[in-house]
Design an enzyme around this catalytic site. Structure first.
Site, PDB file in Angstrom:
ATOM      1  CB  SER A  24      -0.956   0.011   1.190  1.00 29.23           C
ATOM      2  OG  SER A  24      -2.200  -0.533   0.818  1.00 29.23           O
ATOM      3  CE  LYS A  40      -4.680   1.931  -0.735  1.00 34.12           C
ATOM      4  NZ  LYS A  40      -4.071   0.618  -0.574  1.00 34.12           N
ATOM      5  CB  SER A  86      -4.953   1.075   3.543  1.00 37.82           C
ATOM      6  OG  SER A  86      -3.941   0.819   2.602  1.00 37.82           O
ATOM      7  CE  LYS A 114      -1.700   3.778   2.790  1.00 37.03           C
ATOM      8  NZ  LYS A 114      -1.672   2.601   3.659  1.00 37.03           N
TER       9      LYS A 114
END
Length: 510
Positions: A82, A85, A320, A432
């Site tokens: 992720s 992202k 997420s 993140k």
């Protein structure tokens, strides 16, 4: 009013060198300037036996100067999970703008009613109900033509290349459409909430769907077990089918179980929810529900706009949300090339990362969310993006979308809500997360004891055992000025502490 049918139906700070690293001043050594011996401390943390034979990428930089303070294989290509992202969301802010909103409209022409979407993942049954109430409020009592669901803002490809077919029934791998519906406040668009309640021992369980729809069918083979017995429920949807089969037992007296499953064909699902809302408000549709395009000259009679991207980024990044990521990629493609496709959007995301100093030759994006195992980047490129994002006008809203360590509010802490509590990193680390089988990542910002902002990126691939998120935490805590090594009395194995190794929105409900 009766609708009658008329026919057949940047400017970058610092000097960036190849690979995204910033040149060190003459005579400077990585780690110089941090309290203690940063290199020794981080090297010690990374000696963990679970990382033996793994791909390890760790980079720490001074945010102001861009100077690299620590680099362990920062140029090695890794799966980011992720952390993918980060470029997706940065490009969304840079290309679409912080004020970007999705728009859903209802129009009429030729006796038909047209429901047109542009990819709003925040549309819930209550929002379709308000649209239906607005239609009824215009005096519409009957639609003598069809209800036409217009999802043509995007193409009809529902799933990116590289997604595992075994994942596709789970909410973290829902299909993307310009018209969709979300069952909850987390905006798990394209999924439906299947509720299972016990009855009397030996009797079938009671099954419900939220929101109500006729698009999904239930094959209920589950029974109620004896009070105090374990639940053995299994809730499964076969790819290509919208029949959800429920098997096993659920004990009498147990709380109602709730499981998210994806819906094949989110456009039809959204249109069905809207049609039911129309009926509830006294608007009868005589014709069929079908997919189509809103004709030129149609009269718009109801509109719903989403929250702006600056607000939407919080549930997207903190929780997420994969479907939001893929929707934004298609929205970017529509903005840049007039095509709501991954083929148009992903190159635009990569190109925007290049404008932020990323060496795009080191990056391969096959989706926007990071669920595909074919994505590649490096810790150095992630750190470059994080550093140069700080120079952008949209940075404050983007920074606010990152999970914050140890903060229990889900829309503050997000996937870091249960991590690094009681340490110097609590409330300090904004970063993140990323999780796939054999992949874990954490990249973001931390303030050291001198008030200096540091950028860090840690990506581990191919480690042994459970996800070594405690190692990520130790690094972040060390950078925040805490003890170099945390006591591992309760290792953190995943982003929400439930032990399944997946982020909250990626959890497979069994």
């Amino acid at each position: 009013m009766i609708i009658r049918s008329l026919g057949a139906a940047v400017v970058l700070a610092g000097s960036v060198i190849a690979g995204g690293a910033t040149a060190l001043p003459a005579g400077a050594a990585p780690g110089e300037g941090l309290a203690g011996d940063l290199k020794s401390d981080l090297d010690a943390i990374l000696k963990d036996s679970r990382l033996k034979g793994a791909k390890v990428g760790v980079v720490v930089r001074d945010a102001q100067s861009g100077r690299v303070l620590y680099d362990r294989n920062g140029g090695g290509k890794v799966m980011p999970a992720s952390n993918n992202k980060l470029p997706t969301s940065a490009a969304a802010f840079g290309i679409l703008g912080a004020g970007y909103r999705f728009r859903t409209t209802v129009s009429t022409k030729g006796g038909n009613l047209y429901l047109k979407g542009t990819g709003d993942t925040t549309m819930r049954a209550s929002d379709y109900d308000r649209l239906a109430a607005s239609v009824a409020g215009k005096g519409v009592k009957e639609v003598r033509g069809d209800l036409v669901a217009d999802d043509t803002w995007f193409d009809a490809d529902r799933v990116p290349d590289g997604w595992d077919p075994a994942d596709l029934q789970y909410a973290y791998a829902a299909q993307t459409s310009a018209l969709t519906v979300s069952p909850n406040a987390d905006f798990d668009a394209g999924s439906i909430d299947v509720t299972v309640a016990a009855t009397r021992p030996g009797r079938p369980v009671r099954v419900g769907l939220r929101p109500a729809t006729g698009v999904v069918k239930i094959d209920n083979r589950a029974t109620t077990g004896a009070a105090g017995s374990p639940s053995t429920l299994a809730v499964k949807r076969r790819n290509g089918s919208n029949t959800i089969r429920i098997t096993g037992r659920h004990p009498a007296g147990a709380p109602k179980a709730s499981v998210l499953r994806t819906v094949a064909g989110p456009t039809r699902y959204a249109a069905d929810v809207f049609r039911r809302a129309l009926k509830a408000h006294g608007v009868r549709v005589a014709g069929r529900t079908e997919r189509g395009r809103t004709p030129a000259g149609a009269e718009t009679i109801a509109t719903r706009t989403s929250m702006p991207l600056s607000q939407l980024a919080k549930p997207f990044m903190k929780l997420s949300n994969n479907v939001m990521a893929e929707t934004l990629v298609k929205a970017i493609g529509r903005k840049v090339r007039g095509k709501g496709t991954w083929a148009a959007g992903l190159p635009a995301v990569t190109a925007y990362a290049g404008r932020l100093g990323v060496d795009t030759s080191q990056v391969a994006m096959t989706d926007g969310s990071g669920l595909a195992r074919s994505n590649r980047t490096t810790a150095m490129q992630l750190s470059t993006l994080l550093r140069n994002a700080r120079e952008q006008a949209w940075f404050p809203a983007w920074y606010a979308s990152l999970p914050v360590a140890g903060k229990p509010d889900r829309l503050v802490g997000g996937t870091l809500a249960k991590r690094m509590k009681g340490t110097a990193a609590e409330g300090n680390v904004h970063a993140k997360t990323g999780t796939l089988t054999g992949v874990t990542a954490l990249s973001g910002y931390v303030e050291d004891p001198d008030g200096r902002t540091l950028i860090f990126s840690t990506v581990f691939n191919g480690y042994s055992g459970s996800a070594p998120k405690d190692i990520e935490d130790e690094i972040a805590v060390r950078l925040a000025g805490g003890s170099p090594v945390l006591r591992r009395t309760t290792p953190t194995t995943d982003d929400d502490g439930d032990g399944d190794g997946l982020e909250p929105t990626w959890r497979r409900s069994r």
